[in-house]
Enzyme design. Structure first.
Site, mmCIF file in Angstrom:
data_model
loop_
_atom_site.group_PDB
_atom_site.id
_atom_site.type_symbol
_atom_site.label_atom_id
_atom_site.label_comp_id
_atom_site.label_asym_id
_atom_site.label_seq_id
_atom_site.Cartn_x
_atom_site.Cartn_y
_atom_site.Cartn_z
ATOM 1 N N SER A 24 56.139 4.871 1.232
ATOM 2 C CA SER A 24 57.365 5.662 1.139
ATOM 3 C C SER A 24 58.572 4.733 1.048
ATOM 4 O O SER A 24 58.839 3.943 1.964
ATOM 5 C CB SER A 24 57.499 6.564 2.370
ATOM 6 O OG SER A 24 58.763 7.182 2.334
ATOM 7 N N HIS A 80 55.939 7.005 -3.003
ATOM 8 C CA HIS A 80 56.470 8.259 -2.477
ATOM 9 C C HIS A 80 57.991 8.127 -2.369
ATOM 10 O O HIS A 80 58.507 7.161 -1.796
ATOM 11 C CB HIS A 80 55.858 8.507 -1.096
ATOM 12 C CG HIS A 80 56.215 9.814 -0.477
ATOM 13 N ND1 HIS A 80 55.583 10.994 -0.804
ATOM 14 C CD2 HIS A 80 57.147 10.136 0.458
ATOM 15 C CE1 HIS A 80 56.104 11.983 -0.091
ATOM 16 N NE2 HIS A 80 57.056 11.496 0.677
ATOM 17 N N ASP A 136 61.407 10.116 -1.186
ATOM 18 C CA ASP A 136 61.943 11.234 -0.404
ATOM 19 C C ASP A 136 63.348 11.581 -0.864
ATOM 20 O O ASP A 136 64.251 10.746 -0.776
ATOM 21 C CB ASP A 136 61.996 10.844 1.085
ATOM 22 C CG ASP A 136 60.616 10.806 1.699
ATOM 23 O OD1 ASP A 136 59.887 11.802 1.569
ATOM 24 O OD2 ASP A 136 60.270 9.780 2.311
ATOM 25 N N MET A 172 66.461 13.842 0.011
ATOM 26 C CA MET A 172 67.045 14.658 1.091
ATOM 27 C C MET A 172 68.460 15.043 0.704
ATOM 28 O O MET A 172 69.204 14.220 0.166
ATOM 29 C CB MET A 172 67.061 13.852 2.386
ATOM 30 C CG MET A 172 65.677 13.351 2.790
ATOM 31 S SD MET A 172 65.722 12.553 4.393
ATOM 32 C CE MET A 172 64.033 11.939 4.506
ATOM 33 N N HIS A 232 59.246 13.942 -3.319
ATOM 34 C CA HIS A 232 59.193 14.953 -2.248
ATOM 35 C C HIS A 232 60.611 15.457 -2.000
ATOM 36 O O HIS A 232 61.450 14.728 -1.479
ATOM 37 C CB HIS A 232 58.598 14.261 -1.005
ATOM 38 C CG HIS A 232 58.588 15.092 0.230
ATOM 39 N ND1 HIS A 232 58.378 14.551 1.486
ATOM 40 C CD2 HIS A 232 58.741 16.435 0.427
ATOM 41 C CE1 HIS A 232 58.424 15.518 2.389
ATOM 42 N NE2 HIS A 232 58.641 16.660 1.784
ATOM 43 N N MET A 269 63.124 17.427 -0.100
ATOM 44 C CA MET A 269 63.503 18.122 1.138
ATOM 45 C C MET A 269 64.906 18.660 0.894
ATOM 46 O O MET A 269 65.911 18.117 1.371
ATOM 47 C CB MET A 269 63.461 17.136 2.306
ATOM 48 C CG MET A 269 62.042 16.837 2.760
ATOM 49 S SD MET A 269 61.908 15.248 3.589
ATOM 50 C CE MET A 269 61.763 14.188 2.171
ATOM 51 N N MET A 294 53.307 17.926 6.394
ATOM 52 C CA MET A 294 54.215 17.044 7.132
ATOM 53 C C MET A 294 53.667 16.838 8.537
ATOM 54 O O MET A 294 53.367 17.807 9.246
ATOM 55 C CB MET A 294 55.617 17.663 7.239
ATOM 56 C CG MET A 294 56.431 17.711 5.969
ATOM 57 S SD MET A 294 56.857 16.107 5.255
ATOM 58 C CE MET A 294 57.634 15.247 6.604
ATOM 59 N N ASP A 301 52.162 13.009 5.648
ATOM 60 C CA ASP A 301 53.445 12.306 5.524
ATOM 61 C C ASP A 301 54.189 12.340 6.851
ATOM 62 O O ASP A 301 54.583 13.408 7.316
ATOM 63 C CB ASP A 301 54.267 13.007 4.431
ATOM 64 C CG ASP A 301 55.597 12.325 4.159
ATOM 65 O OD1 ASP A 301 55.802 11.189 4.602
ATOM 66 O OD2 ASP A 301 56.428 12.957 3.474
HETATM 67 C C1 DX5 Z 1 60.120 11.961 6.428
HETATM 68 C C2 DX5 Z 1 59.662 11.567 5.045
HETATM 69 C C3 DX5 Z 1 58.576 10.554 5.024
HETATM 70 C C4 DX5 Z 1 58.919 9.238 5.659
HETATM 71 C C5 DX5 Z 1 57.714 8.742 6.372
HETATM 72 O O1 DX5 Z 1 61.028 13.021 6.328
HETATM 73 O O2 DX5 Z 1 59.197 12.696 4.320
HETATM 74 O O3 DX5 Z 1 58.096 10.341 3.702
HETATM 75 O O4 DX5 Z 1 59.329 8.248 4.737
HETATM 76 O O5 DX5 Z 1 58.049 7.583 7.026
HETATM 77 P P1 DX5 Z 1 57.173 6.973 8.208
HETATM 78 O O6 DX5 Z 1 55.860 6.558 7.610
HETATM 79 O O7 DX5 Z 1 58.016 5.817 8.644
HETATM 80 O O8 DX5 Z 1 57.031 8.021 9.248
HETATM 81 ZN ZN ZN Z 2 58.100 12.414 2.287
#
Ligand code: DX5
Ligand code: ZN
Length: 237
Positions: free
Chosen positions: A6, A31, A33, A35, A64, A66, A135, A173
């Protein structure tokens, strides 16, 4: 087993170089993220960043979202090079249109579920998806602790996949490290996202190899694993 580092845990000052480093170190996917500061209390990347990552690697980009209102973002992220686009089941009545939109864009169709949401929420959509993201922390931040109560949800998602003869990838994740990956793999996860554990090591290559070995050692027999999910159509670069 797919290992997807990620980028949230990478050095944000040199993200493309970090993506290239992870790709050269043996990652299967990256991956990313997204947000929006509303669905989760944090802000991350836009399509320009995904395009910058796309320029340094051809690995599938697992995007991903969010985000509370992802509908207008799907096409820009796809054009930027996303291979999979994942939206959250917590968006409720907007989910069916979003899944169709992702499919129409030619991307892999992903659906994510937060820890407090019962796994029954994803049941109506299983036949339409290529990827189910369970998640294992509350979304928003990297570096949190794995929530053990999510493991039965992974087991249920794997059981449905077997019973219905489906082939969606089962992704975990959040808080996945060299210990917690065991129970994820045992429960049926075949796609492992990990940020802090991989980017936090001196050698990301060794960390990816170790995570993969542990996950594969604890996975159910191969006969229980699904056929590889439909590959998303590559975008023109
Ligand atoms: C959290 C994200 C994850 C995050 C995971 O909201 O969706 O993808 O990067 O990170 P670690 O592996 O550090 O928990
Ligand atoms: Zn994620």
């Amino acid at each position: 087993m797919i290992i997807a580092p990620s980028l949230l845990a990478a050095n944000p000052g040199k993200l493309a170089a970090e993506a290239e480093r992870a790709a050269r170190a043996g990652a299967d996917w990256l991956h990313v993220d997204i947000m929006d500061g509303h669905f989760v209390p944090n802000l991350t990347f836009g399509p320009a960043t995904v395009a910058a990552v796309r320029r340094v690697t051809r690995l599938p980009l697992d995007v991903h979202l969010m985000c509370s209102r992802p509908a207008t973002m799907l096409a820009p992220f796809r054009e930027a090079g996303a291979g999979y686009l994942t939206v959250h089941v917590e968006l409720e009545d907007r989910v069916p249109a979003l899944l169709w939109q992702i499919k129409a864009l030619g991307a892999g169709v992903g659906l994510a579920i937060n820890p407090p949401t019962p796994i029954s929420a994803v049941r109506p959509w299983l036949k339409q998806i290529d990827l189910l993201l369970v998640m294992t922390v509350n979304p928003g931040f990297g570096g949190q602790s794995f929530i053990e109560e999510t493991v039965p949800k992974i087991q249920q998602a794997a059981a449905w996949r077997r019973q219905l003869g489906l082939a969606y990838r089962l992704e975990v994740d959040g808080g996945v490290n060299f210990d917690t990956v065991r129970e994820c793999a045992r429960a049926g996860a075949d796609t492992i996202v990990s940020g802090t554990t991989l980017f936090g090591q001196h050698s990301i290559r060794r960390a990816i190899r170790k995570l993969r070995q542990i996950a594969e050692r604890h996975a159910p027999p191969a006969v229980c694993l699904p056929a590889p999910a439909r590959l998303p159509t590559p975008v023109a670069l």
